[in-house]
Write a protein that holds these residues in place. Structure first.
Motif, PDB file in Angstrom:
ATOM      1  N   TYR A  46      11.914   6.602  -1.244  1.00 28.53           N
ATOM      2  CA  TYR A  46      10.911   7.672  -1.154  1.00 28.53           C
ATOM      3  C   TYR A  46      11.593   9.028  -1.246  1.00 28.53           C
ATOM      4  O   TYR A  46      12.653   9.230  -0.645  1.00 28.53           O
ATOM      5  CB  TYR A  46      10.171   7.601   0.185  1.00 28.53           C
ATOM      6  N   LEU A  48       5.308  13.343   0.114  1.00 25.98           N
ATOM      7  CA  LEU A  48       5.979  12.035   0.121  1.00 25.98           C
ATOM      8  C   LEU A  48       5.648  11.312  -1.175  1.00 25.98           C
ATOM      9  O   LEU A  48       4.481  11.180  -1.556  1.00 25.98           O
ATOM     10  CB  LEU A  48       5.494  11.215   1.324  1.00 25.98           C
ATOM     11  N   ARG A  73       2.565   3.635   7.237  1.00 24.20           N
ATOM     12  CA  ARG A  73       2.969   5.053   7.258  1.00 24.20           C
ATOM     13  C   ARG A  73       4.400   5.215   7.806  1.00 24.20           C
ATOM     14  O   ARG A  73       4.702   6.170   8.529  1.00 24.20           O
ATOM     15  CB  ARG A  73       1.982   5.873   8.110  1.00 24.20           C
ATOM     16  N   GLN A  74       5.251   4.285   7.440  1.00 22.82           N
ATOM     17  CA  GLN A  74       6.577   4.226   8.056  1.00 22.82           C
ATOM     18  C   GLN A  74       7.398   5.510   7.890  1.00 22.82           C
ATOM     19  O   GLN A  74       7.953   6.020   8.866  1.00 22.82           O
ATOM     20  CB  GLN A  74       7.362   3.033   7.496  1.00 22.82           C
ATOM     21  N   VAL A  75       7.487   6.012   6.668  1.00 18.84           N
ATOM     22  CA  VAL A  75       8.349   7.183   6.444  1.00 18.84           C
ATOM     23  C   VAL A  75       7.788   8.398   7.180  1.00 18.84           C
ATOM     24  O   VAL A  75       8.521   9.160   7.811  1.00 18.84           O
ATOM     25  CB  VAL A  75       8.514   7.455   4.931  1.00 18.84           C
ATOM     26  N   ARG A  76       6.475   8.554   7.131  1.00 21.56           N
ATOM     27  CA  ARG A  76       5.859   9.687   7.851  1.00 21.56           C
ATOM     28  C   ARG A  76       6.160   9.587   9.345  1.00 21.56           C
ATOM     29  O   ARG A  76       6.504  10.579   9.992  1.00 21.56           O
ATOM     30  CB  ARG A  76       4.336   9.703   7.643  1.00 21.56           C
ATOM     31  N   THR A  91       0.132   9.844   0.032  1.00 20.70           N
ATOM     32  CA  THR A  91       1.432   9.582  -0.592  1.00 20.70           C
ATOM     33  C   THR A  91       1.220   9.275  -2.064  1.00 20.70           C
ATOM     34  O   THR A  91       0.255   8.625  -2.441  1.00 20.70           O
ATOM     35  CB  THR A  91       2.135   8.415   0.135  1.00 20.70           C
ATOM     36  N   ARG A 127       0.825  -1.217   0.000  1.00 16.64           N
ATOM     37  CA  ARG A 127       0.000   0.000   0.000  1.00 16.64           C
ATOM     38  C   ARG A 127       0.851   1.255   0.000  1.00 16.64           C
ATOM     39  O   ARG A 127       2.034   1.229   0.338  1.00 16.64           O
ATOM     40  CB  ARG A 127      -0.930   0.089   1.214  1.00 16.64           C
ATOM     41  N   LEU A 128       0.187   2.305  -0.377  1.00 19.87           N
ATOM     42  CA  LEU A 128       0.734   3.651  -0.172  1.00 19.87           C
ATOM     43  C   LEU A 128      -0.397   4.375   0.534  1.00 19.87           C
ATOM     44  O   LEU A 128      -1.569   4.182   0.183  1.00 19.87           O
ATOM     45  CB  LEU A 128       1.012   4.343  -1.507  1.00 19.87           C
ATOM     46  N   ASP A 129      -0.067   5.208   1.512  1.00 22.82           N
ATOM     47  CA  ASP A 129      -1.179   5.843   2.215  1.00 22.82           C
ATOM     48  C   ASP A 129      -1.846   6.890   1.321  1.00 22.82           C
ATOM     49  O   ASP A 129      -1.308   7.289   0.298  1.00 22.82           O
ATOM     50  CB  ASP A 129      -0.739   6.393   3.580  1.00 22.82           C
TER      51      ASP A 129
HETATM   52  N1  URA Z   1       5.676   5.461   4.265  1.00 27.57           N
HETATM   53  C1  URA Z   1       4.635   6.270   4.479  1.00 27.57           C
HETATM   54  O1  URA Z   1       4.651   7.072   5.396  1.00 27.57           O
HETATM   55  N2  URA Z   1       3.582   6.177   3.683  1.00 27.57           N
HETATM   56  C2  URA Z   1       3.525   5.321   2.626  1.00 27.57           C
HETATM   57  O2  URA Z   1       2.538   5.292   1.915  1.00 27.57           O
HETATM   58  C3  URA Z   1       4.622   4.490   2.421  1.00 27.57           C
HETATM   59  C4  URA Z   1       5.684   4.569   3.252  1.00 27.57           C
END
Ligand code: URA
Length: 230
Positions: A134, A200, A184-187, A107, A102-104
């Protein structure tokens, strides 16, 4: 008589990945010949009638592999929850495909879709540690100490992230490469180190890059690209 594990059969019908099929089986969403089956190792044969969420499924002929440049504001779930727009509305194909991972909602960027459960499995399986890159747009310039923290791993609440790679591109942009796919890992990583994220975008998954694909548009993967996901 060919017997096949139920999860593999569901995946080969293009419904979802094998792992997702396991979830559906465990949640009691799968029926074989009118009986709900929750046993993961259950074997089916060709003549069995398998239903997922009440619908009969069958093997698809043609496999489809798509790269979409997902716009913001679209969800990656197959069903349109609460009237939200789904990425599936952007795909105009005769066969049913589903997003790999998925992508949120907010994103954008590279999203793969397929009806090939084995392929989806390869891309998603944690053991393959497929890298995802990303591009992050921020309101302020990232500091060296923030880079260090992101790279060595941060506690995002329920999980400590593994090693990552950060590449600064400009005052308000950097790229981060991770190998996991927590929600939502990167966020959440950015929040943890107090980076205000403005945008993102996923630009790479494995060796596949988004390139010049326009937002909202999709294309088929080439044979070579299909084999690049290992
Ligand atoms: N990290 C995020 O925060 N959102 C995503 O959709 C993918 C990775």
């Amino acid at each position: 008589m060919i017997m096949e594990r139920l999860n593999k059969y569901i995946a080969s019908c293009g419904i979802c990945s094998r792992r997702k099929a396991d979830e559906l089986i465990q949640c009691g969403k799968v029926e074989v010949n009118g009986k709900i089956i929750t046993e993961l190792g259950y074997k089916v044969e060709e003549k069995d009638i398998v239903k997922v969420n009440g619908r009969i499924i069958s093997k698809e002929e043609e496999k489809v592999y798509i790269m979409l440049n997902k716009p913001k504001g679209y969800v990656t779930t197959s069903n349109e929850q609460f009237g939200r727009k789904s990425v599936l509305n952007l795909i105009n194909e005769n066969v049913r495909v589903y997003p790999i991972g998925r992508l949120d909602m907010y994103t954008e960027g590279l999203l793969l879709l397929t009806n090939d459960g084995d392929f989806a499995n390869k891309v998603m399986h944690p053991k393959n540690e497929i890298e995802k890159v990303y591009e992050v747009t921020t309101s302020t310039e990232i500091t060296d100490s923030q880079i260090k923290s992101l790279e060595s791993g941060v506690d995002i609440g329920d999980y400590v992230t593994k090693e990552a790679k950060v590449k600064k591109i400009s005052k308000d942009k950097f790229e981060i490469t991770i190998h996991e796919g927590k929600n939502r890992q990167v966020r959440r990583m950015c929040e943890t180190v107090k980076i205000k994220l403005l945008n993102l975008k996923r630009v790479q998954e494995g060796k596949l890059t988004l390139g010049t694909l326009q937002t909202g548009k999709y294309r088929y993967l080439t044979e070579e690209e299909k084999n690049m996901v290992e």
